[in-house]
Design a protein around this motif. Structure first.
Motif, PDB file in Angstrom:
ATOM      1  N   ARG A 122     -13.183  12.077   8.239  1.00 17.25           N
ATOM      2  CA  ARG A 122     -12.566  12.471   7.306  1.00 17.25           C
ATOM      3  C   ARG A 122     -12.198  11.624   7.483  1.00 17.25           C
ATOM      4  N   LEU A 123     -11.337  11.940   6.062  1.00 16.10           N
ATOM      5  CA  LEU A 123     -10.247  11.377   5.964  1.00 16.10           C
ATOM      6  C   LEU A 123      -8.812  11.488   5.796  1.00 16.10           C
ATOM      7  N   ARG A 124      -8.290  11.527   6.800  1.00 14.60           N
ATOM      8  CA  ARG A 124      -6.880  11.769   7.341  1.00 14.60           C
ATOM      9  C   ARG A 124      -5.446  11.477   6.248  1.00 14.60           C
ATOM     10  N   LEU A 125      -4.702  12.557   5.206  1.00 13.26           N
ATOM     11  CA  LEU A 125      -3.939  12.731   4.834  1.00 13.26           C
ATOM     12  C   LEU A 125      -2.381  12.510   5.200  1.00 13.26           C
ATOM     13  N   THR A 126      -1.319  11.811   5.119  1.00 15.67           N
ATOM     14  CA  THR A 126      -1.081  12.340   5.783  1.00 15.67           C
ATOM     15  C   THR A 126       0.784  12.247   4.771  1.00 15.67           C
ATOM     16  N   ALA A 127       1.184  13.672   4.443  1.00 18.20           N
ATOM     17  CA  ALA A 127       2.534  13.951   3.481  1.00 18.20           C
ATOM     18  C   ALA A 127       3.098  13.203   3.910  1.00 18.20           C
ATOM     19  N   ARG A 128       4.522  12.441   2.873  1.00 21.26           N
ATOM     20  CA  ARG A 128       5.954  12.194   3.332  1.00 21.26           C
ATOM     21  C   ARG A 128       6.422  12.517   2.355  1.00 21.26           C
ATOM     22  N   ALA A 129       7.994  13.073   3.275  1.00 23.69           N
ATOM     23  CA  ALA A 129       8.958  13.980   2.092  1.00 23.69           C
ATOM     24  C   ALA A 129       9.003  12.925   1.091  1.00 23.69           C
ATOM     25  N   THR A 130       9.226  11.413   0.646  1.00 23.14           N
ATOM     26  CA  THR A 130       9.665  10.726  -0.300  1.00 23.14           C
ATOM     27  C   THR A 130       8.734   9.987  -1.398  1.00 23.14           C
ATOM     28  N   LEU A 131       7.775  10.708  -0.825  1.00 22.97           N
ATOM     29  CA  LEU A 131       6.244  10.353  -1.779  1.00 22.97           C
ATOM     30  C   LEU A 131       6.874  10.564  -3.288  1.00 22.97           C
ATOM     31  N   THR A 132       6.752   9.493  -4.268  1.00 20.87           N
ATOM     32  CA  THR A 132       7.661   9.438  -5.652  1.00 20.87           C
ATOM     33  C   THR A 132       6.401  10.308  -6.510  1.00 20.87           C
ATOM     34  N   ALA A 133       6.453  10.444  -8.234  1.00 17.48           N
ATOM     35  CA  ALA A 133       5.857  10.837  -8.896  1.00 17.48           C
ATOM     36  C   ALA A 133       4.926   9.398  -9.054  1.00 17.48           C
ATOM     37  N   HIS A 134       5.575   8.768  -9.399  1.00 16.27           N
ATOM     38  CA  HIS A 134       4.960   7.439  -9.600  1.00 16.27           C
ATOM     39  C   HIS A 134       3.507   7.529  -8.137  1.00 16.27           C
ATOM     40  N   GLU A 135       4.037   7.260  -7.772  1.00 13.12           N
ATOM     41  CA  GLU A 135       2.712   6.866  -6.189  1.00 13.12           C
ATOM     42  C   GLU A 135       2.167   8.584  -5.588  1.00 13.12           C
ATOM     43  N   LEU A 136       2.331   9.595  -6.279  1.00  9.15           N
ATOM     44  CA  LEU A 136       1.384  10.197  -6.775  1.00  9.15           C
ATOM     45  C   LEU A 136       0.256  10.243  -7.990  1.00  9.15           C
ATOM     46  N   LEU A 149       0.923  -1.387   0.144  1.00 12.91           N
ATOM     47  CA  LEU A 149       0.030  -0.037  -0.241  1.00 12.91           C
ATOM     48  C   LEU A 149       0.934   1.104  -0.168  1.00 12.91           C
ATOM     49  N   ILE A 150       0.511   2.673  -0.863  1.00 13.16           N
ATOM     50  CA  ILE A 150       1.158   3.774  -0.713  1.00 13.16           C
ATOM     51  C   ILE A 150       0.619   4.134   0.816  1.00 13.16           C
TER      52      ILE A 150
END
Length: 380
Positions: A350-364, A36-37
C-alpha cells in the motif's frame, strides 16, 4: 583451498529473491530542502522544525552537552530527564514515567520486565514489530490473537495455567490507522488479572483531549493495570521513548528492564526538544484535531474510508504496484510511505499517507492533483 565456501553467498540469493518479489529496499538520504510535500513522515503536529522545539534542543545541548555520557543508572539521567518524565505522566494522566533511548527500547523493556517465565502474553496480530520482538525475548508463553478479536483474548486468558498475564496492543495501528478496542480489552484483562500494555506511539498527539492519547480518551487514564508505552519521535518531533504507568511498575522497570539498565540514556538535546514540543501541544491543543481533519481530507482525495487517526492507508495489493505508485508520487512532488511485506501482510502492499496538522490548502490542492493522476492507473 578450492573447496572453501563463500560465507556470504546466501546473501546474493536473498537479494535476488527480494528483487523478484518487488521487496528490495534502499535508503534515500534526505537533503535539508527536498521540495517535496511530506506525506510520509510521522511529524503529525508539524513540530519538527518549529522554532521553539529547535531552541529547546539547542538549549539543552548547551546546558548538558551533546551526549548523555552513560546509562540512566550511572551518569545518563539529568534533572531535565526527570522533568520530562513528570510532564509526560501528568499529560496522559499516569502516575509516573520512565524515558528510554528509543520507543523500540521502551517496548522491549516494558514487556520483558513484566513478563518472563510463568507468564502468558497475548499480543494482537497487528502489534508493532518492537512488541513482537519483545514477546520473543520475554521467555513467556506467547499467543498471538487475531487482530481486534476480544473474544479470543478472553478465552485465552480464561484457559491459561500461568499465574500472571499480559495483553499487548497498539492503540492506533501503524499500517491501517485503526483503533484497538481498549475499553473491552481492559475489562477482560481486569476480570482475569492481566496487565494491559498499550503502545500509544500513534495515539499521543492525535487522539484524546488535546492529544492525550486513546487511553485518556476512553476514560482509562491512571488505571493501575494499564501500562502505556510511547515514542517521542512522532507527535513530539524528537527522539526517544517512554513508559507511563503506576509508580510500582516504573520502579520495577528501573530494576529489571535491560533495555533501560544497559542502554545509554537519551541525549539531552532530544529531551529538550520533546519538552518543548509537549509545551507547544499543551498551549495549542487544536493541533490534535487539525491532524484528524487533514487525515479526512487525504482520505477523501484518495477515495478511501474515513480515517480514525493520522494514518490513511491506500491498499494497492501488489508490492511492485505500490512501489511504482510511490515513485510516481515522488516524481510529482509528494513523499509518501510505501508499505510492503513483511511490514504488512501479503497481498496488502500500500501507500501509507500520514496527515500533518500544518498541511495548507495549497498543498492539499497539489496532493489532490498528483494522487488523482497516480492512483487512477495504479488501481487498474
Amino acid at each position: 583451498m578450492g573447496s572453501e565456501r563463500n560465507a556470504l553467498s546466501w546473501l546474493d540469493d536473498r537479494e535476488r529473491e527480494r528483487r523478484a518479489a518487488g521487496l528490495r529496499r534502499e535508503l534515500r538520504p534526505r537533503t535539508p530542502a527536498t521540495g517535496l510535500i511530506d506525506l510520509a513522515s510521522n511529524d503529525y503536529l508539524g513540530l519538527v522544525r518549529h522554532p521553539e522545539v529547535i531552541d529547546g534542543a539547542i538549549a539543552s545541548t548547551r546546558r548538558w552537552g551533546a551526549g548523555s555520557t552513560g546509562s540512566r543508572l550511572v551518569t545518563g539521567s539529568t534533572t531535565e530527564h526527570a522533568m520530562l518524565e513528570n510532564e509526560l505522566a501528568d499529560f496522559v494522566g499516569a502516575e509516573a514515567g520512565l524515558v528510554f533511548a528509543t520507543g523500540y527500547a521502551a517496548n522491549l523493556g516494558a514487556v520483558t520486565a513484566l513478563a518472563g517465565r510463568g507468564c502468558l502474553v497475548v499480543s494482537d496480530a497487528g502489534s508493532h514489530a518492537s512488541l513482537v520482538d519483545a514477546c520473543r525475548l520475554s521467555r513467556a508463553r506467547v499467543v498471538v490473537a487475531p487482530h481486534g478479536d476480544v473474544g479470543f483474548i478472553e478465552t485465552t486468558l480464561r484457559e491459561r495455567t500461568e499465574e500472571r498475564a499480559l495483553v499487548i496492543t497498539d492503540s492506533v495501528f501503524s499500517a491501517d490507522g485503526d483503533l484497538a478496542p481498549l475499553r473491552e480489552m481492559h475489562r477482560i484483562g481486569r476480570e482475569h488479572g492481566a496487565i494491559l500494555v498499550v503502545d500509544e506511539a500513534h495515539g499521543i498527539g492525535v487522539r484524546g483531549l488535546g492529544g492525550r492519547g486513546l487511553v485518556h480518551e476512553l476514560g482509562l487514564a491512571g488505571e493501575p493495570d494499564i501500562v502505556i508505552t510511547a515514542t517521542l519521535s512522532k507527535s513530539l518531533a524528537s527522539q526517544g521513548g517512554v513508559v507511563l504507568a503506576h509508580s510500582k511498575v516504573v520502579a520495577h522497570l528501573i530494576d529489571s528492564a535491560r533495555s533501560f539498565i544497559f542502554d545509554t540514556g537519551l541525549a539531552p538535546g532530544a529531551v529538550g526538544a520533546a519538552r518543548a514540543a509537549l509545551g507547544v501541544l499543551q498551549r495549542e491543543p487544536q493541533r490534535a484535531q487539525a491532524v484528524l481533519d487533514r487525515a479526512a481530507d487525504l482520505a477523501r482525495i484518495a477515495g478511501v474510508g474515513a480515517p480514525e487517526s493520522a494514518v490513511v492507508s491506500v491498499i494497492l495489493g501488489d508490492p511492485q504496484r505500490a512501489f511504482d505508485a510511490a515513485t510516481a508520487c515522488r516524481e510529482n512532488g509528494l513523499s509518501v510511505g510505501c508499505f510492503r511485506p513483511p511490514s504488512v501482510p501479503e497481498g496488502t502492499s500500500r501507500l501509507r499517507l500520514t496527515a500533518r496538522a500544518t498541511l495548507t490548502a495549497h498543498e492539499l490542492s497539489t496532493i489532490e492533483t498528483v494522487l488523482t493522476e497516480v492512483l487512477a492507473p495504479a488501481a487498474t
